[in-house]
Motif scaffolding. Structure first.
Motif, PDB file in Angstrom:
ATOM      1  N   CYS A   1       0.855  -1.191   0.000  1.00 18.22           N
ATOM      2  CA  CYS A   1       0.000   0.000   0.000  1.00 18.22           C
ATOM      3  C   CYS A   1       0.892   1.242   0.000  1.00 18.22           C
ATOM      4  O   CYS A   1       1.846   1.329   0.775  1.00 18.22           O
ATOM      5  CB  CYS A   1      -0.917   0.008   1.218  1.00 18.22           C
ATOM      6  SG  CYS A   1      -1.892   1.524   1.337  1.00 18.22           S
TER       7      CYS A   1
ATOM      8  N   LEU B   1       3.912   3.819   5.981  1.00 24.90           N
ATOM      9  CA  LEU B   1       3.983   2.510   6.634  1.00 24.90           C
ATOM     10  C   LEU B   1       4.195   1.402   5.603  1.00 24.90           C
ATOM     11  O   LEU B   1       4.873   0.427   5.864  1.00 24.90           O
ATOM     12  CB  LEU B   1       2.685   2.237   7.390  1.00 24.90           C
ATOM     13  CG  LEU B   1       2.705   2.321   8.899  1.00 24.90           C
ATOM     14  CD1 LEU B   1       1.365   1.925   9.455  1.00 24.90           C
ATOM     15  CD2 LEU B   1       3.803   1.458   9.495  1.00 24.90           C
ATOM     16  N   GLY B   2       3.602   1.548   4.439  1.00 25.68           N
ATOM     17  CA  GLY B   2       3.790   0.592   3.357  1.00 25.68           C
ATOM     18  C   GLY B   2       3.347  -0.812   3.714  1.00 25.68           C
ATOM     19  O   GLY B   2       4.097  -1.782   3.544  1.00 25.68           O
ATOM     20  N   CYS B   3       2.113  -0.963   4.181  1.00 27.93           N
ATOM     21  CA  CYS B   3       1.616  -2.283   4.577  1.00 27.93           C
ATOM     22  C   CYS B   3       1.613  -3.249   3.395  1.00 27.93           C
ATOM     23  O   CYS B   3       1.353  -2.859   2.265  1.00 27.93           O
ATOM     24  CB  CYS B   3       0.194  -2.179   5.116  1.00 27.93           C
ATOM     25  SG  CYS B   3       0.088  -1.209   6.604  1.00 27.93           S
TER      26      CYS B   3
ATOM     27  N   ASN C   1      -3.892  -4.969   5.758  1.00 30.03           N
ATOM     28  CA  ASN C   1      -3.927  -3.514   5.819  1.00 30.03           C
ATOM     29  C   ASN C   1      -4.152  -3.046   7.252  1.00 30.03           C
ATOM     30  O   ASN C   1      -4.978  -3.597   7.978  1.00 30.03           O
ATOM     31  CB  ASN C   1      -5.021  -2.955   4.901  1.00 30.03           C
ATOM     32  CG  ASN C   1      -6.362  -3.624   5.124  1.00 30.03           C
ATOM     33  OD1 ASN C   1      -6.445  -4.838   5.232  1.00 30.03           O
ATOM     34  ND2 ASN C   1      -7.397  -2.820   5.222  1.00 30.03           N
ATOM     35  N   THR C   2      -3.406  -2.013   7.644  1.00 28.55           N
ATOM     36  CA  THR C   2      -3.518  -1.487   8.997  1.00 28.55           C
ATOM     37  C   THR C   2      -4.737  -0.578   9.129  1.00 28.55           C
ATOM     38  O   THR C   2      -5.283  -0.409  10.203  1.00 28.55           O
ATOM     39  CB  THR C   2      -2.233  -0.713   9.357  1.00 28.55           C
ATOM     40  OG1 THR C   2      -1.140  -1.584   9.142  1.00 28.55           O
ATOM     41  CG2 THR C   2      -2.226  -0.223  10.791  1.00 28.55           C
ATOM     42  N   CYS C   3      -5.149   0.032   8.008  1.00 32.27           N
ATOM     43  CA  CYS C   3      -6.291   0.940   8.082  1.00 32.27           C
ATOM     44  C   CYS C   3      -7.138   0.764   6.821  1.00 32.27           C
ATOM     45  O   CYS C   3      -6.701   0.142   5.861  1.00 32.27           O
ATOM     46  CB  CYS C   3      -5.810   2.391   8.255  1.00 32.27           C
ATOM     47  SG  CYS C   3      -5.250   3.139   6.730  1.00 32.27           S
TER      48      CYS C   3
ATOM     49  N   ARG D   1      -7.801   2.566   4.406  1.00 28.80           N
ATOM     50  CA  ARG D   1      -7.262   3.102   3.159  1.00 28.80           C
ATOM     51  C   ARG D   1      -6.491   2.049   2.367  1.00 28.80           C
ATOM     52  O   ARG D   1      -6.389   2.126   1.151  1.00 28.80           O
ATOM     53  CB  ARG D   1      -6.371   4.317   3.436  1.00 28.80           C
ATOM     54  CG  ARG D   1      -7.216   5.485   3.917  1.00 28.80           C
ATOM     55  CD  ARG D   1      -6.511   6.706   4.468  1.00 28.80           C
ATOM     56  NE  ARG D   1      -5.095   6.812   4.303  1.00 28.80           N
ATOM     57  CZ  ARG D   1      -4.512   7.716   3.534  1.00 28.80           C
ATOM     58  NH1 ARG D   1      -5.226   8.551   2.827  1.00 28.80           N
ATOM     59  NH2 ARG D   1      -3.199   7.779   3.484  1.00 28.80           N
ATOM     60  N   GLY D   2      -5.972   1.062   3.085  1.00 34.05           N
ATOM     61  CA  GLY D   2      -5.246  -0.012   2.422  1.00 34.05           C
ATOM     62  C   GLY D   2      -6.173  -0.871   1.571  1.00 34.05           C
ATOM     63  O   GLY D   2      -5.826  -1.283   0.468  1.00 34.05           O
TER      64      GLY D   2
END
Ligand code: SF4
Lengths: 119, 436
Positions: free
Chosen positions: A8, A13-15, A32-34, A36-37
């Motif tokens: 992402c 952070l670039g998950c 994804n952490t959030c 938006r990912g």
């Protein structure tokens, strides 16, 4: 079932986000952490978009070029067309941050705006 | 000339530090900047990705710089451009800052406090030990970035990049946009030194290969670079015979890391950390020399400018406390009781072990500590599914699960004063990577 991995790019952070697909349809998105990912990966699979940043010529100013960006993201496939369109633009100093440099680039519905000041 | 506070450098760190100091009531301050513009390196970083933490929107470098510049101008913070600081020395409690510019020649300022905000520079080719001739066409990635983005000229048409630091990755895309062919990025280590998102959006988007565990072993061409020879390396970073391949190119960009720019700090007698290359500082970002503070890339190389601004804001505040005497009041308050005589500051040393390469700050004096203290560090290798463990003495006080850790990314933990001051006779805090 098929899985596709993405990095992402919506924040630093670039998950590592993994989408599971069945017949081209997204069944699940993980990693994804959030939210938006998930949105990013959905877009990547259907209509990938990017912000484009580059330079445009300026005459009569302290620098020969001014930095610009697409005001929002444009289809990834149009990046080079957008860059080409900007090659023929020649601005006159002064240029201010936020000035519209080119309207509706490549009919994407997105304007190109200046991101630095040239006096 | 006398000044309360002199800030060396007008980049993102210098601007944020000056703004914070001014807002804390320090009016007699001055920024010294060697370039012809404030904003520092951000002016040439025309890509987006700045400011997500600070402004909750994604800005380009010049836009991010302009926000801080506008604020500094609105606060009427004085600055001098094209002004080079040539020396800083300590004289009693004061610091003598010697600068030079065309209009004034050589001038000495007597300052009560100084904030070091000189940023960092790129590791140059000399540090890389590539044999062969020294033809034209070899640039550090940052120099190439300046040519392209500020001066509007291209260093070459066919490019190989050695090192996968962020500037190199960004330049791979930038040169591609300007019509160059970027053949490949070679990285000596088995992992990239840059942000993952930059690999995705600067290399993968344009099918530029990233060769991990590879290096340049030879450069061909006498006048101008004609080709480079790259080879795979073993786990000791030694080229493996037989893996060499020649890649035609006219330009080699080096993106092999950044080093804090501490020549001035060295001359002043600031103690430098061997791992970061920046000063050793306490919780107030103060160096071993009282009244000399450091923040931003001169302290340790950051991955995000947002963290530079945050850190510099802290340095500006703490310098203001030092100047207004708030700090001393703090001390006398805390020391009026029956504290131990040996450790009046209640200094706790912060130690990096087991995979953590360094930690900033390296000392926290409990009676100077804010309620929350941000502690920043980097790890030395890539880790998956581990934990960051914080130990006070031998007691675990934090355990943070991490999906992944990488040397290219800065990590942080926030220590609470309430927790630390509740621990008897605390002398040492350790931060480590817990792998089991
Ligand atoms: S998923 Fe969210 S946190 Fe992770 S990189 Fe994307 S935007 Fe950032």
């Amino acid at each position: 079932m098929e899985t596709k991995e993405f990095t992402c790019i919506r924040c630093p952070l670039g998950c590592n986000v993994v989408a599971s697909l069945e017949d081209g349809k997204i069944i699940s998105i993980t990693g994804n952490t959030c939210p938006r990912g998930a949105e990013y990966v959905t877009n990547e699979l259907t209509d990938p978009k990017r912000i484009v940043t580059t330079l445009v010529k300026v005459t009569g100013g302290e620098n020969p070029v001014v930095s610009v960006k697409t005001a929002s993201d444009i289809p990834k496939g149009k990046i080079f067309e957008c860059l080409d369109a900007l090659k023929s633009v020649n601005l006159k100093a002064p240029v201010r941050i936020g000035d519209v440099v080119l309207k509706n680039v490549c009919d994407c519905g997105v304007d190109i705006v200046a991101t630095s000041n040239v006096r | 000339m006398d000044k309360d506070l002199v800030i060396i450098g007008g980049g993102p760190a210098g601007l944020a530090a000056a703004i914070a100091a001014k807002e804390a009531g320090i009016n007699d301050l001055l920024i010294l900047e060697r370039d012809n513009k404030l904003g520092g390196i951000l002016n040439q970083c025309i890509h987006n990705g700045f400011g997500l933490h600070t402004f909750k929107e994604e800005l380009t470098g010049p836009e991010y710089a302009a926000r801080f510049e506008d604020k500094a101008l609105a606060l009427e913070i004085p600055y001098k451009l094209e002004t080079m600081v040539v020396d800083i020395s300590a004289k009693g409690e004061d610091k003598l800052v010697t600068y030079m510019n065309r209009a004034e020649g050589l001038v000495v300022i007597r300052a009560k406090a100084v904030i070091l905000c000189m940023g960092c520079r790129e590791r140059s080719r000399g540090a890389l030990n590539i044999p062969g001739y020294r033809p034209a066409g070899i640039y550090t990635a940052g120099t190439a970035q300046r040519y392209v983005n500020i001066e509007g000229r291209m260093p070459g048409k066919e490019v190989v990049i050695l090192g996968s630091g962020d500037i190199g990755l960004i330049m791979a895309r930038r040169m591609t946009f300007e019509g160059a062919k970027v053949k490949l990025v070679a990285e000596l280590m088995p992992y990239s030194g840059g942000l993952k998102r930059n690999i995705a959006q600067c290399l993968n988007d344009f099918d530029i290969p990233l060769l991990l565990s590879h290096t340049v072993v030879d450069i061909k061409g006498k006048e101008r670079v004609e080709a480079v020879v790259i080879a795979e390396v073993d786990e000791h970073s030694k080229p493996i015979p037989g893996t060499e391949q020649e890649v035609k190119c006219d330009t080699l960009l080096l993106s092999c890391g950044l080093i804090p720019e501490n020549e001035l700090s060295n001359a002043l007698g600031v103690s430098i950390n061997r791992v970061t290359g920046g000063p050793n500082v306490n919780e107030s970002l103060e160096t071993n020399i009282k009244g000399v503070f450091a923040c931003g890339n001169v302290l340790h190389v950051h991955d995000l400018v947002d963290y530079v601004s945050e850190e510099a804001t802290q340095a500006g505040k703490k310098a203001a406390e030092y100047l207004t005497g708030a700090e001393r009041e703090h001390e006398s308050e805390n020391n009026s009781g029956c504290r131990s005589e040996k450790n009046t500051d209640n200094a706790v040393s912060i130690k990096a072990t087991d995979g953590v390469r360094y930690i900033v700050p390296s000392v926290i004096r409990l009676n100077h500590m804010d309620d929350r203290q941000i502690v920043r560090f980097r790890v030395g290798a890539v880790y998956k599914k581990v934990a960051i463990q914080v130990l006070a003495g031998d007691k675990e006080i934090m355990n943070l699960k991490k999906q992944a850790l990488a040397p290219g990314e800065m990590e942080q933990v926030i220590l609470q004063k309430s927790v630390l001051s509740g621990i008897d006779d605390l002398k040492e805090i350790t931060i480590r990577v817990k792998t089991d």
